[in-house]
Design an enzyme around this catalytic site. Structure first.
Site, short mmCIF file in Angstrom:
data_model
loop_
_atom_site.label_atom_id
_atom_site.label_comp_id
_atom_site.label_asym_id
_atom_site.label_seq_id
_atom_site.Cartn_x
_atom_site.Cartn_y
_atom_site.Cartn_z
N LYS A 123 50.25 50.93 37.70
CA LYS A 123 50.77 50.59 39.02
C LYS A 123 50.98 51.82 39.90
O LYS A 123 51.06 51.70 41.12
CB LYS A 123 52.06 49.78 38.92
CG LYS A 123 53.27 50.54 38.41
CD LYS A 123 54.47 49.62 38.30
CE LYS A 123 55.72 50.35 37.78
NZ LYS A 123 56.18 51.42 38.66
N ASP A 124 51.08 53.02 39.28
CA ASP A 124 51.24 54.26 40.04
C ASP A 124 49.91 54.89 40.43
O ASP A 124 49.89 55.87 41.19
CB ASP A 124 52.04 55.28 39.23
CG ASP A 124 53.47 54.85 38.97
OD1 ASP A 124 54.00 54.08 39.80
OD2 ASP A 124 54.04 55.26 37.95
N ARG A 155 58.10 46.59 47.74
CA ARG A 155 57.70 45.28 47.21
C ARG A 155 58.91 44.55 46.65
O ARG A 155 59.13 43.36 46.94
CB ARG A 155 56.65 45.48 46.10
CG ARG A 155 56.31 44.21 45.34
CD ARG A 155 55.46 44.51 44.10
NE ARG A 155 56.14 45.38 43.16
CZ ARG A 155 57.00 44.98 42.23
NH1 ARG A 155 57.29 43.70 42.11
NH2 ARG A 155 57.57 45.84 41.41
N ARG A 156 59.68 45.23 45.83
CA ARG A 156 60.86 44.61 45.25
C ARG A 156 61.89 44.28 46.33
O ARG A 156 62.46 43.18 46.35
CB ARG A 156 61.48 45.53 44.19
CG ARG A 156 60.64 45.65 42.93
CD ARG A 156 61.15 46.73 42.02
NE ARG A 156 60.39 46.78 40.76
CZ ARG A 156 60.26 47.86 40.00
NH1 ARG A 156 60.85 49.00 40.37
NH2 ARG A 156 59.57 47.82 38.89
N ARG A 208 66.56 56.63 42.59
CA ARG A 208 65.48 57.43 42.02
C ARG A 208 65.90 57.99 40.67
O ARG A 208 67.04 57.88 40.26
CB ARG A 208 65.12 58.60 42.97
CG ARG A 208 64.48 58.21 44.29
CD ARG A 208 63.05 57.73 44.14
NE ARG A 208 62.23 58.63 43.35
CZ ARG A 208 61.66 59.75 43.81
NH1 ARG A 208 61.84 60.12 45.06
NH2 ARG A 208 60.91 60.49 43.02
N ARG A 244 68.45 55.97 36.00
CA ARG A 244 68.70 54.80 36.84
C ARG A 244 69.60 53.78 36.14
O ARG A 244 70.47 53.17 36.76
CB ARG A 244 67.37 54.16 37.25
CG ARG A 244 66.68 54.91 38.39
CD ARG A 244 65.38 54.25 38.79
NE ARG A 244 64.30 54.62 37.88
CZ ARG A 244 63.11 54.02 37.85
NH1 ARG A 244 62.87 52.99 38.65
NH2 ARG A 244 62.18 54.43 37.02
N CYS A 295 51.19 52.16 46.87
CA CYS A 295 52.44 51.72 46.25
C CYS A 295 53.59 51.66 47.24
O CYS A 295 54.69 51.23 46.90
CB CYS A 295 52.80 52.65 45.10
SG CYS A 295 53.19 54.33 45.57
#
Length: 316
Positions: free
Chosen positions: A87-88, A135-136, A153, A159, A247
């Site tokens: 995804k990155d 997106r989230r 971050r 996190r 992204c």
């Protein structure tokens, strides 16, 4: 790649985070299981995304934040493979490089981590939720416009500590389930978000092994390539690519193989503030990778026909 008395030696480049090291160790295990005489060395490389931790990802530009330095080492020949969270990885292959293998995907969904065990439905009015992903954030706000979304971050462990800190600002944060599961941290999950609640990022849960576009490299990787995963994530990433996004845009996609061999592909484009969500669906057969590419492109055209263009422009 070099030849030694013990066989062939390859060098894998990785980011230094705990998750990146786990992912690279997993690829190392898969390669050595497939090739008895293969020696694998690992070298750690720091990327821009690892160095700059005080700026939201979309403001840093998104594409290539976690990949550019690894790609430079591939080009130079210092490493033979680079392991990425797919995804990155930008959807366009740099000149001379290719995603040579995609191993079997982990669970692709997102989860909530909340110190009080909240689910999305039980979060209090105007709760503060941490995520660096548009997106989230957009999908959260579409369902719960009252939520206060702030950036978070750091690596996964950092996190999670922020989320569980009684003095911290977060009522919950959103993370990928795959990362937590790979690090044995499933116990901190307060809710697994369904695809209806939170459609994942294209390629989420999958690894992409990048290499130089050379026959020897591709042959070495071939035994660990998982066709079903590759078919699904190719369709998802084709949807993102056809929309011209990276992204930093609020785009989601998920493809799932059905018992009859067909794949269902769902795509979403959201307004950054969650005020609008466009969802499109299609099906494709899994006998050729070209079908996945075509399905992703076709689905993007459907989304644009339904008004996705202005949403994407507003997110830039």
């Amino acid at each position: 790649m070099t030849d030694t008395d013990r066989g062939m030696t390859v060098v894998i480049g990785t980011r230094g985070s705990q998750l990146a090291r786990w992912q690279t160790n997993r690829v190392q295990e898969l390669l050595q299981a497939a090739h008895a005489d293969l020696q694998v060395e690992v070298t750690v490389i720091t990327t821009q995304g690892d160095r700059v931790l005080d700026t939201p990802l979309p403001l840093l530009g998104g594409k290539g934040l976690f990949t550019a330095e690894l790609e430079a080492e591939l080009h130079s020949g210092a490493i033979d493979y680079a392991v990425h969270s797919l995804k990155d990885l930008p959807t366009d292959d740099p000149d001379g490089l290719i995603v040579g293998a995609i191993p079997e995907r982990a669970i692709p969904f997102d989860v909530l981590v909340s110190r009080k065990g909240h689910t999305l439905d039980t979060l209090p009015e105007k709760a503060t939720v941490g995520t660096s992903s548009r997106r989230r954030a957009a999908q959260l706000l579409h369902q719960r416009p009252d939520l206060h979304i702030i950036d978070v971050r750091g690596n996964i462990d950092t996190r999670v500590k922020k989320a569980l800190d009684d003095e911290g600002p977060y009522d919950a944060i959103v993370l990928a389930q795959a990362g937590l599961s790979r690090l044995g941290m499933d116990d901190v999950i307060s809710e697994v978000l369904s695809p209806q609640q939170m459609l994942p990022a294209p390629g989420q849960g999958a690894l992409g092994i990048q290499c130089r576009n050379e026959p020897e490299s591709l042959q070495t990787l071939a035994p660990i390539h998982h066709l079903e995963t590759a078919m699904a994530v190719t369709a998802e990433r084709a949807f993102l690519a056809a929309l011209g996004g990276g992204c930093s845009v609020p785009v989601a996609a998920y493809a799932l193989k059905q018992p009859n061999g067909m794949y269902d592909l769902i795509g979403r484009v959201c307004a950054v503030d969650g005020s609008m969500l466009i969802e499109v669906e299609t099906k494709f057969t899994g006998d050729r990778i070209e079908n996945a590419l075509h399905a992703g492109k076709e689905l993007a055209e459907q989304a644009i026909d339904r008004g996705a263009g202005p949403l994407l422009e507003a997110a830039e």
